[in-house]
Structure formats: C-alpha cells, structure tokens
Scaffold this active site. Structure first.
Site, PDB file in Angstrom:
ATOM      1  CG  HIS A  61      -2.111  -0.995   0.916  1.00 29.95           C
ATOM      2  ND1 HIS A  61      -3.205  -0.693   0.132  1.00 29.95           N
ATOM      3  CD2 HIS A  61      -2.253  -2.297   1.274  1.00 29.95           C
ATOM      4  CE1 HIS A  61      -3.979  -1.758   0.042  1.00 29.95           C
ATOM      5  NE2 HIS A  61      -3.423  -2.748   0.721  1.00 29.95           N
ATOM      6  CB  SER A 172      -2.622 -15.264 -10.984  1.00 35.97           C
ATOM      7  OG  SER A 172      -3.841 -14.690 -10.572  1.00 35.97           O
ATOM      8  CG  ASP A 218       1.119  -6.376  -8.728  1.00 32.13           C
ATOM      9  OD1 ASP A 218       1.830  -6.109  -7.751  1.00 32.13           O
ATOM     10  OD2 ASP A 218      -0.125  -6.367  -8.703  1.00 32.13           O
ATOM     11  CB  SER A 264      -9.571  -9.940  -0.568  1.00 35.67           C
ATOM     12  OG  SER A 264      -9.765  -8.598  -0.909  1.00 35.67           O
ATOM     13  CE  LYS A 266      -6.750  -5.599  -6.622  1.00 39.24           C
ATOM     14  NZ  LYS A 266      -5.437  -6.030  -6.942  1.00 39.24           N
ATOM     15  CE1 TYR A 274      -4.353  -1.854  -3.950  1.00 40.58           C
ATOM     16  CE2 TYR A 274      -5.265  -0.159  -5.376  1.00 40.58           C
ATOM     17  CZ  TYR A 274      -4.198  -0.930  -4.960  1.00 40.58           C
ATOM     18  OH  TYR A 274      -2.965  -0.760  -5.546  1.00 40.58           O
TER      19      TYR A 274
END
Ligand code: NG1
Ligand code: MG
Length: 524
Positions: A61, A172, A218, A264, A266, A274
């Site tokens: 975060h 993923s 990511d 979760s 998102k 988020y």
C-alpha cells in the site's frame, strides 16, 4: 548508496531466450504444453512465453503513493504457447487453457475509433473472465503499434497454463497480462529493441484496462526480476529497478507463501478498501502540504512521495539517494505525530478519523474543488477518513523498504556468519510491517493475523501479509531445513488447512525462491 541499475534492454529476442535454469527444471512442462498446442491447433507453437507471479517482501500500500517497493518474482508462473494464424480475419485470436475450467474463446479486434481509441476489443469489466487478461495484453499492443492503416495485426493461437494460485495476492493477473502482452509483441515482431521499462509501462496500462487503479509493482517484478535476488523498484522520479541480493544462503532459507484461503474480491470491495486507501493517502498529502506550507496546485493530486520531495526542497527532476530519503521519512514521520491529523476518542487514544467535512476543512480547498479533485474519479464509500493512520503507515512502510534493502546489501558484503543476524533483522522488519498493515493500514484480516502469528510460533524469522491484503497470502521467511516441520505445524493449527492433503495442501502453502522475470523461448 549503490546506483540503481537502469532497466536493461531487450535488443533481440534471443537475449531473453532461453532461460536455461527454468528449462532444466521445467522442461517436461514446456514439452507437454508444446505437444498439447500441436494436438489442438495442428501445428507446432512458434514461442513459449513465460511470466512469473510475485511475492512482495516489503512495502505494501505504498506503490500508488510512488514509494519504492521490494518484491521478488516467484517460481510459479504463467506459460503461453503461441503461434501465428494464417487464415481468418486479421488479428483474430483463439485462446485455450490446459485447465478446462477456463473455456476456449475466440475474438478479433475491430478497427475504428471508440472513445479516442483506435481499436475496440470488448473487455467486460463487470465480470471476472479469464480471457479479459489476454485481451488486455492485446489492447496495448494494438494501440501502440497498429494505429496507421497500412499494417494489420497478425492473428494468433494461444494455449495457456499457469501455476500461480488465482486471487491470492501473488499477482496471477499481472503474470497473465505480461505473458499476453509479450505474446502479441513477439508474434507481431515488435519486441526487438524494446526495453523492459517500455514493456512494464505497456503492461501496467494493459492491466488497468481490466478495471483496477493499481500501482506498477506487480508488472515490474514479473518483467524485471532476476533469480536469487529481490528487486528494489522505484517509481519516482522515474521507473528504476535495482537487484537486491537476499542473504538466504547460510543458513539456507526460503520464503514460504501461505494462502489464508480468504478470497478478497478487490473489485467488489474497492469502495471501502483499496480505492479508499488510495484516496485517504492522497488526502493526507494534501492536508500535509497545506499545513506545512508546501506548494501544491489547487487541482493537483500530489502523492505522498511527491509531497516529501517538495517538503525537503528537492529540485524538480533531481533524484535523492536512499540515505536522504530515509532521513526525510524519519523527519516527516515525527512531524506527522505533532500535526495530529485526526482526533482520538479520548478514552484509549484510538484514532476515530475525520468526517468528510472535517477533511475538506483541513485541506484548505473549497468543498467543490476538493470533491472534484479527490472524489470524482473514483468510487468510494466511507463516513470517516483515516488520514493520520494511512500517512503513518505509508511513511513507516517506505522506511522499512529502505531498511530491508540496506540489511540485504550489508549482508552481501559482510562475513558469511553474519547472515543469520541479517535474517533476524529482515524477520523483524516483516513483523513490524504486518503490525502496521493490521493497525494503521487496516488491510489485514483475522485469518491473516492468525496465520502470521502461527508462522512466527512455528519458527519463522518473520511473517507478513503480501499484496493488497484483506485475505490472500502471507509470506514468511523460514530456514529451508525447517520447512516440512513448519508446514506441518501450520497445517495442524490453522483450521482452514485441516483436511487438506497432497496437491491441495501444496497449492495452499509452499516454499518459493526468487525467480527470473518474463522470458520468451523460441522454437527452432
Ligand atoms: P495485489 O495483491 O496483486 O492485488 C495490489 C496492487 C499493487 C499494490 C498492492 C498493495 C493491483 C493489480 N496491484 O496488489 O499495485 O498496490 O495491492 O501493496 O491492484
Ligand atoms: Mg492482481
């Protein structure tokens, strides 16, 4: 400070091909995928593209506030076997998956300006469809390389297989998007001369097409990582990645990922989770700038990282080194305490946050401007906002990233027998991060709190939730020879693991080492 290594360049496809270490270990899997491709499409694939998932070791975060993060690619990955299609409409794609729960799909992009885009390729954002990630990869390639009328994209056949557990915080999704972006690039002969930085940029934009407002951690780690090291990725003032050797050779240690098995969603919860964190931390930067007299344009959505540079008086475009950044973070952390950005309820010092009206008042903006800048672009739902806690988390977590990096760099030059103490230091930072994620960022959940506690009781150096949180995976640093016993212990004490055996258990909890970033294997 060691200079950040600039992002390397792919000059030819061969430079990223082959990744011998992966082939040696995983050759059978590649062969099976190639055989299956031939069986399904009646020809051999031209390439196999690999993109790994990632585990974030430190720094959650904070990427969307442009602070550096320290992830590593994992061995688990997405493979795509690809070959060009000769017939049919230009650009038509057929995708299949070795896992039959993901059904065969075929689609073709339509040329024509839709909403300022040159191509349209419908991506359904209201549903989680597996082929959306393939389309997302395609989109960016179309928009970047096929904007004039002379050249049409080549169609392709694609067969996918993956070992990154879906929806578990190991990205993923980024592995899918990076692999598909690379597949379309390589089949259309657009990869040559492209830098890894360019690829990250396209992949980040591509993933946002599936509907998330994420930072760039990511895709960067899926593309840029090296085996045996983590990556210190910074986003400001520009993207750079520095390999960080991990002190995991003596005693031999590994990172164990343990899925809480709490999924979760998102997208569904983004209004209260988020996206709310994104808004709260941006509002914190606004209030700090206002209180501390730091210049900020009325409609500027300054991040906390940008705010810090201005507060420190760093000239635009100039880059401060890790030591100066560390000092700055320490100072601003103290300043934040003095400023008291929220009220406590008086009884036990618990922060109760501020209302929307209070937040607007603190920002120095009119309600109209505040709402336009901070609330009009994103959908959130809250009656109280936690500016102090989020700011406190972001600055302290960013500092832990720098400390984690420093411990690793120091261990790489120290005597080998100091590695054990380096592991303890890293473990301590991981535990502090978990505490901050639970108490200040409030992105943990009871299962994650339990799993990280059990991991420490079972002998981990440290343990923390990784990625967005509210479920998903924990990452723990564990001595390699203790791993079987560690897994047994967790299995016995974590109720959702009771009854899991064989593949089910190794899907849920598994050791991993840093792996190489994305690569392209050419069949000759
Ligand atoms: P995961 O855990 O993969 O959903 C998300 C964001 C990251 C970062 C982390 C929290 C996406 C695609 N990625 O990761 O950019 O902000 O949360 O550190 O949303
Ligand atoms: Mg993801």
């Amino acid at each position: 400070m060691a200079a950040a290594v600039p992002v390397p360049v792919f000059t030819t496809i061969e430079q990223v091909f082959p990744d011998a270490a992966v082939l040696l270990k995983q050759g059978a899997r590649y062969n099976l995928l190639a055989e299956q491709f031939e069986e399904r499409f009646g020809k051999k694939p031209m390439y196999i593209v690999r993109a790994p998932g990632r585990v974030n070791l430190m720094g959650d975060h904070i990427d969307y506030q442009l602070f550096g993060v320290l992830p590593a690619a994992v061995e688990r990955d997405v493979l795509m076997a690809v070959g060009p299609r000769d017939e049919g409409d230009p650009g038509r794609v057929t995708v299949q998956n070795l896992d039959s729960k993901y059904t065969r799909q075929t689609f073709a992009p339509v040329k024509g300006s839709v909403g300022g885009q040159d191509w349209s390729l419908s991506i359904d954002k209201t549903q989680l469809r597996w082929e959306s990630y393939v389309k997302a990869g395609y989109y960016g390639v179309l928009e970047k390389f096929f904007t004039d009328n002379d050249e049409l994209p080549r169609g392709l056949d694609l067969l996918v297989t993956g070992t990154v557990p879906a929806g578990s915080g190991l990205s993923s999704s980024a592995a899918m998007v990076v692999a598909s972006t690379l597949s379309f690039l390589v089949i259309n002969e657009k990869l040559e001369g492209m830098s890894k930085g360019d690829l990250v940029k396209i992949a980040v934009e591509n993933e946002q097409r599936v509907g998330v407002n994420s930072g760039g951690m990511d895709q960067s780690s899926s593309v840029i990582s090296n085996a045996d090291s983590a990556l210190y990725i910074t986003f400001f003032p520009h993207l750079s990645a520095e390999p960080i050797p991990l002190p995991i050779t003596s005693p031999r240690s590994v990172f164990v990922c343990a899925n809480s098995l709490v999924v979760s969603d998102k997208v569904v919860h983004s209004r209260t989770r988020y996206n709310l964190r994104v808004v709260e931390s941006l509002a914190c930067a606004r209030v700090l700038a206002h209180r501390l007299g730091v210049p900020i344009g009325e409609t500027e959505k300054l991040t906390l990282r940008e705010f810090l540079d201005r507060w420190l008086g760093v000239k635009k475009g100039e880059e401060i080194d890790a030591d100066a950044l560390k000092k700055g973070l320490e100072y601003i952390g103290k300043e934040l305490d003095v400023l008291k950005l929220a009220e406590s309820d008086g009884s036990n010092g618990t922060e109760i946050g501020v209302t929307l009206e209070e937040m607007i008042e603190m920002s120095g903006l009119s309600a109209e401007v505040f709402k336009k800048v901070y609330l009009s672009w994103v959908d959130i739902d809250a009656t109280r906002f936690q500016l102090y806690k989020r700011g406190k988390h972001v600055f302290a977590e960013a500092l832990r990233v720098l400390e984690f990096r420093e411990v690793c760099l120091r261990a790489a030059t120290d005597a080998p027998d100091d590695a054990g103490s380096a592991l303890c230091e890293l473990g301590r930072l991981m535990n502090e991060s978990q505490k901050s994620l639970a108490e200040l960022c409030e992105s943990s959940c009871p299962e994650a709190d339990l799993l990280t506690r059990l991991a420490n009781e079972a002998g981990a150096y440290g343990s923390r939730i990784t990625g967005a949180g509210w479920g998903g995976c924990m990452v723990s640093l564990v001595e390699e020879e203790r791993v079987p016993e560690f897994i047994e212990n967790i299995k016995a004490l974590y109720p959702p693991y009771h009854g899991l055996k064989g593949d089910e258990l190794s899907e849920a909890i598994f050791p991993t080492k840093p792996s190489n970033g994305a690569s392209v294997f050419k069949f000759t």
